[in-house]
Design a protein around this motif. Structure first.
Motif, PDB file in Angstrom:
ATOM      1  N   UNK A 133       0.832  -1.209   0.000  1.00  0.00           N
ATOM      2  CA  UNK A 133       0.000   0.000   0.000  1.00  0.00           C
ATOM      3  C   UNK A 133       0.864   1.255   0.000  1.00  0.00           C
ATOM      4  N   UNK A 134       1.983   1.214   0.736  1.00  0.00           N
ATOM      5  CA  UNK A 134       2.852   2.381   0.797  1.00  0.00           C
ATOM      6  C   UNK A 134       3.415   2.768  -0.553  1.00  0.00           C
ATOM      7  N   UNK A 135       3.781   1.775  -1.360  1.00  0.00           N
ATOM      8  CA  UNK A 135       4.288   2.070  -2.705  1.00  0.00           C
ATOM      9  C   UNK A 135       3.153   2.375  -3.679  1.00  0.00           C
ATOM     10  N   UNK A 136       2.013   1.688  -3.493  1.00  0.00           N
ATOM     11  CA  UNK A 136       0.902   1.840  -4.441  1.00  0.00           C
ATOM     12  C   UNK A 136       0.347   3.264  -4.437  1.00  0.00           C
ATOM     13  N   UNK A 137       0.123   3.828  -3.244  1.00  0.00           N
ATOM     14  CA  UNK A 137      -0.498   5.158  -3.250  1.00  0.00           C
ATOM     15  C   UNK A 137       0.481   6.229  -3.756  1.00  0.00           C
ATOM     16  N   UNK A 138       1.776   6.026  -3.523  1.00  0.00           N
ATOM     17  CA  UNK A 138       2.744   6.983  -4.056  1.00  0.00           C
ATOM     18  C   UNK A 138       2.814   6.898  -5.582  1.00  0.00           C
ATOM     19  N   UNK A 139       2.698   5.692  -6.117  1.00  0.00           N
ATOM     20  CA  UNK A 139       2.773   5.497  -7.574  1.00  0.00           C
ATOM     21  C   UNK A 139       1.520   6.017  -8.266  1.00  0.00           C
ATOM     22  N   UNK A 140       0.359   5.792  -7.648  1.00  0.00           N
ATOM     23  CA  UNK A 140      -0.907   6.187  -8.281  1.00  0.00           C
ATOM     24  C   UNK A 140      -1.115   7.695  -8.219  1.00  0.00           C
ATOM     25  N   UNK A 141      -0.717   8.322  -7.112  1.00  0.00           N
ATOM     26  CA  UNK A 141      -1.064   9.730  -6.905  1.00  0.00           C
ATOM     27  C   UNK A 141      -0.279  10.689  -7.796  1.00  0.00           C
ATOM     28  N   UNK A 142       0.942  10.325  -8.199  1.00  0.00           N
ATOM     29  CA  UNK A 142       1.748  11.149  -9.106  1.00  0.00           C
ATOM     30  C   UNK A 142       2.005  12.555  -8.544  1.00  0.00           C
ATOM     31  N   UNK A 143       2.295  12.638  -7.256  1.00  0.00           N
ATOM     32  CA  UNK A 143       2.671  13.900  -6.639  1.00  0.00           C
ATOM     33  C   UNK A 143       4.061  13.757  -6.033  1.00  0.00           C
ATOM     34  N   UNK A 144       4.826  14.828  -6.082  1.00  0.00           N
ATOM     35  CA  UNK A 144       6.130  14.840  -5.422  1.00  0.00           C
ATOM     36  C   UNK A 144       5.929  15.333  -3.991  1.00  0.00           C
ATOM     37  N   UNK A 145       5.925  14.397  -3.049  1.00  0.00           N
ATOM     38  CA  UNK A 145       5.733  14.764  -1.652  1.00  0.00           C
ATOM     39  C   UNK A 145       7.043  15.254  -1.062  1.00  0.00           C
TER      40      UNK A 145
END
Length: 470
Positions: A177-189
């Motif tokens: 889940x940690x990698x999935x939401x970062x990959x899907x959201x396409x935002x530079x946090x």
């Protein structure tokens, strides 16, 4: 041996609550036991996760040389007499144990198989060439493994299609889940790089309050009820059920994104006038006063909860008597999430929450610190995807998508501060040389040849968007 004596268990049922671990050392003469409370175990059958009746291709292909009508008996939940099969010699038994031996000794201690399920188990034994319980045992394991293989293959396909990630490369669902939401959201946090900002974010971590209304009895008074009293005010009860609270918050609210900076120019009036959907948001540290005039209105659900130890002066006489009866200390250093009507000093919270407190008549007496940041609904795309997948699922697999939302939130607020290094030591001199080092946390000697040592981390690599998880 009698007709049923051969099925009698050969172990003490009390041992079911104990798990024994033996060290790898072949010369070890001791073993270490960890007692576990097994009364609240959640047992799931592989069949619970199967998505449809078309999910048995792997199973059918494995038994391609068998009569497919008989193979269909394996389509569904399997049955196994766990408590009865306690010795290897029982694998040689030529038939299934009588129904009375299909007992759940861990939970109820009662027979758990129905008459219909028992008859189905006998058909499987007879029609799928089981010569003895050993054959039935391996057939049961094969059935469960192949059903689980389908489920995992299906999950891999969903993950590859939805996130372009292979779940087989991850140790846990939260890790995925940690990698999935970062990959899907396409935002530079943007990560917090200022220690003061990180401390403020961690002070914001408090938890949420979930409480029942404190009135012990509420009686509705409506005209269609038998006990309706027309001399009293008409009242009714309202039940509200909300689900996917984590997902709803992460989808609908603007979350901290970037441009973190300490703001010394902003005033409390400006913070309170900032709308929820503004481009920039704030985390503030304030002093909050609780006016006496609103005590009665807020006594059932006070605002501004805090995490602190419970003072013995706050305990009721019943609680004090209970502590004395059970010989427990009246003072504890354990922090609890408390709702009180006290004024709060150095209270850290999100500006949207502060606006809510202001609307409910709490007074901000002093603004101490302000962390300003750019905010956005950057997690909405991920939550919407999980919601669609959950709606499309037709079995308990849907629960996985909800938990993936919760896991995404958990990975945001994951802290590495309290992590330790653990390693195995077989050299006594090494252990003695390190036992007084400042980073030594603890050690446990398992036998004369091995100990496990834990040490504190001297450096912390903070790579999580911590501020999102407040």
């Amino acid at each position: 041996m009698g007709s049923t004596e051969q099925f009698e268990p050969n172990f003490d049922s009390s041992l079911l609550s104990e798990t024994t671990f033996v060290t790898p050392n072949a010369d070890c003469s001791e073993c270490y036991s960890i007692l576990r409370n097994v009364q609240n175990l959640n047992q799931h059958n592989t069949f619970d996760f199967i998505d449809s009746q078309d999910s048995f291709d792997i199973l059918d292909n494995h038994f391609v040389y068998c009569d497919q009508n008989n193979v269909k008996l394996l389509h569904g939940k399997g049955f196994y007499p766990y408590s009865c099969m306690d010795t290897f010699r029982k694998f040689k038994l030529k038939k299934l144990p009588p129904k009375k031996f299909w007992v759940d000794k861990i939970k109820s201690g009662k027979v758990t198989i129905t008459e219909g399920d028992y008859e189905k188990a006998k058909l499987i034994f007879e029609n799928l060439y089981c010569r003895n319980m050993g054959d039935y045992h391996f057939l049961y394991l094969t059935d469960n493994t192949l059903q689980l293989a389908y489920w995992f293959a299906w999950l891999r396909a969903v993950c590859l299609d939805s996130y372009s990630l292979d779940c087989a490369q991850y140790l846990s669902a939260p890790h995925l889940a940690g990698d999935a939401f970062l990959k899907i959201c396409h935002y530079d946090l943007e990560l917090l790089t200022d220690r003061n900002h990180l401390d403020l974010a961690e002070e914001w971590f408090r938890g949420g309050m979930s409480s029942l209304y404190t009135k012990r009895l509420c009686t509705p008074n409506k005209k269609y009820l038998e006990r309706f009293d027309d001399t009293q005010k008409s009242t009714c009860g309202l039940t509200i059920h909300a689900n996917n609270l984590y997902g709803g918050f992460m989808k609908d609210f603007r979350l901290p994104l970037s441009s973190f900076q300490t703001d010394t120019e902003v005033t409390i009036e400006q913070v309170l006038q900032t709308p929820d959907d503004a481009e920039f948001g704030y985390i503030v540290c304030v002093d909050v006063d609780y006016p006496d005039s609103i005590y009665d209105a807020h006594e059932d659900f006070p605002l501004a909860p805090t995490r602190e130890p419970v003072d013995s002066m706050w305990l009721s006489s019943y609680q004090l008597d209970l502590l004395e009866e059970r010989h427990l200390p009246k003072v504890s250093n354990c922090n609890k999430l408390l709702q009180t009507l006290y004024d709060e000093k150095d209270y850290t919270l999100h500006y949207v929450t502060l606006n809510n407190y202001d609307r409910n008549s709490l007074k901000v007496s002093k603004l101490r610190k302000v962390l300003k940041f750019r905010q956005s609904k950057w997690m909405a795309k991920y939550i919407e995807l999980k919601t669609r997948l959950r709606q499309a699922a037709t079995s308990k697999i849907a629960e996985n998508f909800k938990l993936m939302n919760n896991s995404a939130f958990g990975k945001c607020r994951e802290s590495t501060r309290n992590r330790v290094n653990a390693f195995r030591v077989r050299d006594e001199r090494f252990l003695l040389n390190h036992k007084d080092k400042f980073k030594m946390e603890s050690f446990k000697i398992f036998d004369g040849n091995m100990a496990v040592v834990t040490t504190r981390k001297t450096k912390i690599n903070w790579v999580k968007p911590t501020i999102v998880g407040g």
